[in-house]
Every structure is written in structure tokens, then in C-alpha cells.
Design an enzyme around this catalytic site. Sequence first.
Site, mmCIF file in Angstrom:
data_model
loop_
_atom_site.group_PDB
_atom_site.id
_atom_site.type_symbol
_atom_site.label_atom_id
_atom_site.label_comp_id
_atom_site.label_asym_id
_atom_site.label_seq_id
_atom_site.Cartn_x
_atom_site.Cartn_y
_atom_site.Cartn_z
ATOM 1 N N LYS A 7 1.192 -1.717 0.149
ATOM 2 C CA LYS A 7 0.426 0.269 0.236
ATOM 3 C C LYS A 7 0.872 1.204 0.022
ATOM 4 O O LYS A 7 2.003 0.488 0.103
ATOM 5 C CB LYS A 7 -0.958 0.066 1.301
ATOM 6 C CG LYS A 7 -2.003 -0.715 1.241
ATOM 7 C CD LYS A 7 -2.955 -1.479 0.032
ATOM 8 C CE LYS A 7 -3.349 -2.247 -0.390
ATOM 9 N NZ LYS A 7 -5.008 -2.991 0.174
HETATM 10 C C1 LIG Z 1 -5.304 -4.155 1.161
HETATM 11 C C2 LIG Z 1 -7.166 -3.786 1.197
HETATM 12 C C3 LIG Z 1 -7.704 -4.122 2.245
HETATM 13 C C4 LIG Z 1 -7.127 -5.027 3.293
HETATM 14 O O1 LIG Z 1 -5.782 -4.362 3.927
HETATM 15 P P1 LIG Z 1 -5.204 -5.405 5.124
HETATM 16 O O2 LIG Z 1 -4.756 -4.499 6.082
HETATM 17 O O3 LIG Z 1 -4.390 -6.210 4.493
HETATM 18 O O4 LIG Z 1 -6.321 -6.414 5.878
HETATM 19 C C5 LIG Z 1 -9.066 -4.075 2.466
HETATM 20 N N1 LIG Z 1 -9.782 -3.442 1.968
HETATM 21 C C6 LIG Z 1 -8.940 -2.956 0.252
HETATM 22 C C7 LIG Z 1 -9.523 -2.202 -0.664
HETATM 23 C C8 LIG Z 1 -7.749 -3.462 0.501
HETATM 24 O O5 LIG Z 1 -6.621 -3.007 -1.249
#
Ligand SMILES: *Cc1c(COP(=O)(O)O)cnc(C)c1O
Length: 389
Positions: free
Chosen positions: A190
Site C-alpha cells: 500500500k
Molecule cells: C489491502 C486492502 C484491504 C485489506 O487490508 P489489510 O491491511 O491487508 O487487512 C482492504 N480493502 C482494500 C480495498 C484493500 O486494498
Amino acid sequence: MTQFIPYSRQDIDASDIDAVTSVLRSEYLTQGPRIEEFEATFAALHGARHAVAVSNATAGLHIACLALEVGPMSRVWTTPNSFVASANCALYCGATVDFVDIDPMTRNLCMQALENKLIAAQARNTLPDVVIPVHFAGFACDMHALSRLARRFGFKIIEDASHATGAMYDGQPVGSRFADLSVFSFHAVKIITAGEGGMVTTQSGELDQRLRLLRSHGITRDTALLEKDPHGPWYYEQQTLGFNYRITDIQAALGLSQLRRLSGWREARERLAYQYDEKLRGLPLQLPARSDDRVCSWHLYAVEVTHEAVDIDRQTVFKAMRAAGIGVNVHYIPIHTQPHYIGLGFKPGDFPAAENYYRRALSLPLFPALTEEQQDYVVATLSKALVKA
Ligand SMILES: *Cc1c(COP(=O)(O)O)cnc(C)c1O
């Protein structure tokens, strides 16, 4: 062969490593001072009164639902074009999940489709309690329209802002204004990373308190919040059923250190995105949407291979890119077509715009350290793959 170019890559520098090692040498590995500092810095950057750090965004979405009292009688709607966690969070609470199809231009939840579905639901007395928009790739949903619908039909909003750290909508940061709760992800791919981690922002002091209870077993030691007289200085109370969804000081130190580079990274991602726009012009691709009232965080640069224009499909292009050492990816397999959701009664064809987008989608490498040389290689390889038809 040239070095493999991933679709996304974390950026860890010496200051991140120092921040983490200093926690390892300190007294607190978890529940220490870095967490509050991370929360306060993140809240300030996102225009939020409160920010609650959690172990990951999935945990954040779960307790966000619980904080809004989502339960077995609740209905929660979200977009099919997302990671499964956007919908699973409601299932964890025993709620009924439904989806609203996307706008093919923005790839976000379509406000017109939402309005139509709300009108139909109102007639059947099956309005949703919560709607979870996802800012796909960091391009904010139409939050003015969503807020109007929320007021008119009486639902709450949890924005899944996992892609949108540092993004803006109508002059204000995502996470500051339109949603009851906003959830961000710090997974390694991210915008910023804490290894694993998440943050929930809100303007409500009451929701902030509920989130803090829910992330830590439902337990509080805050004397101002106790229901009974404390037995002594060791006293704590479990006031609700919560979880261990805490982040560690080690992770918070990394997240905090990463935040210092957020604005530079956002600019780098934006510059690369504009360059992709320029370099890809003329190819049989649909490029990401733009809007003057949004600052996109550019978590993803997703194109669509438009079969109409050229006799070649996404599968062939995907394979050609991977064979050339380019880590293209596909975001997202529509949630309702996953076996678990088919088991809940959904079927292919239910949300045609999301399914059509999925058939054509291809995420190109995008991360702050991507060089123009690498980008040119990506573009050249993609052009070749498209022309081969
Ligand atoms: C990455 C992601 C999640 C989950 O995030 P985590 O921190 O890995 O639990 C949820 N929603 C979206 C749209 C994502 O891209």
C-alpha cells in the site's frame, strides 16, 4: 534478462530501519508511545479528530462495522470491485451483504446504481444500515452524492480507504469529512507500510472510544470510563466483547517514519501516472479517470485492454508482460464471483460493469522508486504485446 519489475514495492530507507531498531532497544515493543504518536500524526495529516491504529485494515473494517452496531439483522452494501475484506467485514458481524455495481469510468461504486437500488430497497423495506465505498486506486468516490443519499435513506458510511492514504476529495483529505469511519491499510504493497497495519479515523469521540475498546478485548483501564468502582490500581474492566486487533510499537514506528515521506511519494506516484498517460496515449487501452476535484493517491495504475479495438485479450497481454519480467497484476476479481459469495447466492452476471472491468483490467507497475527507464520498458513491452495481434 532485465531485473523483475514488481507492480508495487515498499520503500524502506535507513530512517525507517533506525525507527524500528530504536523500538527494539526500548522498553516497549507493544502498547508504547509510538502508537499514539503514529495515531496523532496520521489524524493531523488526514484532517481527522481521532485515529485508532489496528493490526491491519481488515481488523479495522471489522471493528468499524461493530462500532456502528452492525449485527445479524443488519444489511451492508459495498462494491464488487474490491478486495474481499471490504465485504467480509460485514459477514464477520453476521450481517447480510449486497453489492452495487461500478461506474465503468471511475471503477468506483456507481452513485446512480446506488440510488436506484436504494429506491427499490425502500419500497421493500430492506434499506442498508451501512454502505462501504472503496476509493479504488486512491481515486475518491463521489462523496457529496454519497452523503446526500446517506441523509436521504438513513445509512451510515464506512469508507474503505485502504488505497487512499494521502488522497484528497474536494479540497479535503480522504478520512476527514464524509464518512462516519474511514479505514486505511499499511500492508506492504500500500501507499505507506507498517509491515502489516491499519488505521481507522473518525470525527466522533464516541466512535473513537468504541473502536479503542473493540481493538483490545473490550477492556479499558481508563478510570473515567469505568462502570464499577476500581478494586485497586491493577483494575481493568471488560465492557464489551472485543478482540486483540492492536498494532505493535515496532509497526507504529515504521508507519510513523514512512508518513514523513508521504507527500514526496504522492508527488512521485502522480508524476509517474501522468507519464503513463502520455506514453500510453494512442494504444487500445482505457486509462484511469481524472477529476479536478480529487487528488488521487495512485495506489494503482490500472488500464483496461479494450478488445473492441484490437483482437487481443488481457490474458495474452498479461502473459507477455510477465514473460518480459514485468509484474503486472489484476485488481479485482469481483467479490460476488468468489466461491464463498456464490455460496451465499450471488452469481456471475449480477454486476456486469464490475465483471466487464475485471475481464479487461491490468495494473501496471507503479511505486515511487520506479525509474523512467523502467517505465519506458513497461510501455514498450505493452505496446508490442498489443500490436502483436
Ligand atoms: C489491502 C486492502 C484491504 C485489506 O487490508 P489489510 O491491511 O491487508 O487487512 C482492504 N480493502 C482494500 C480495498 C484493500 O486494498
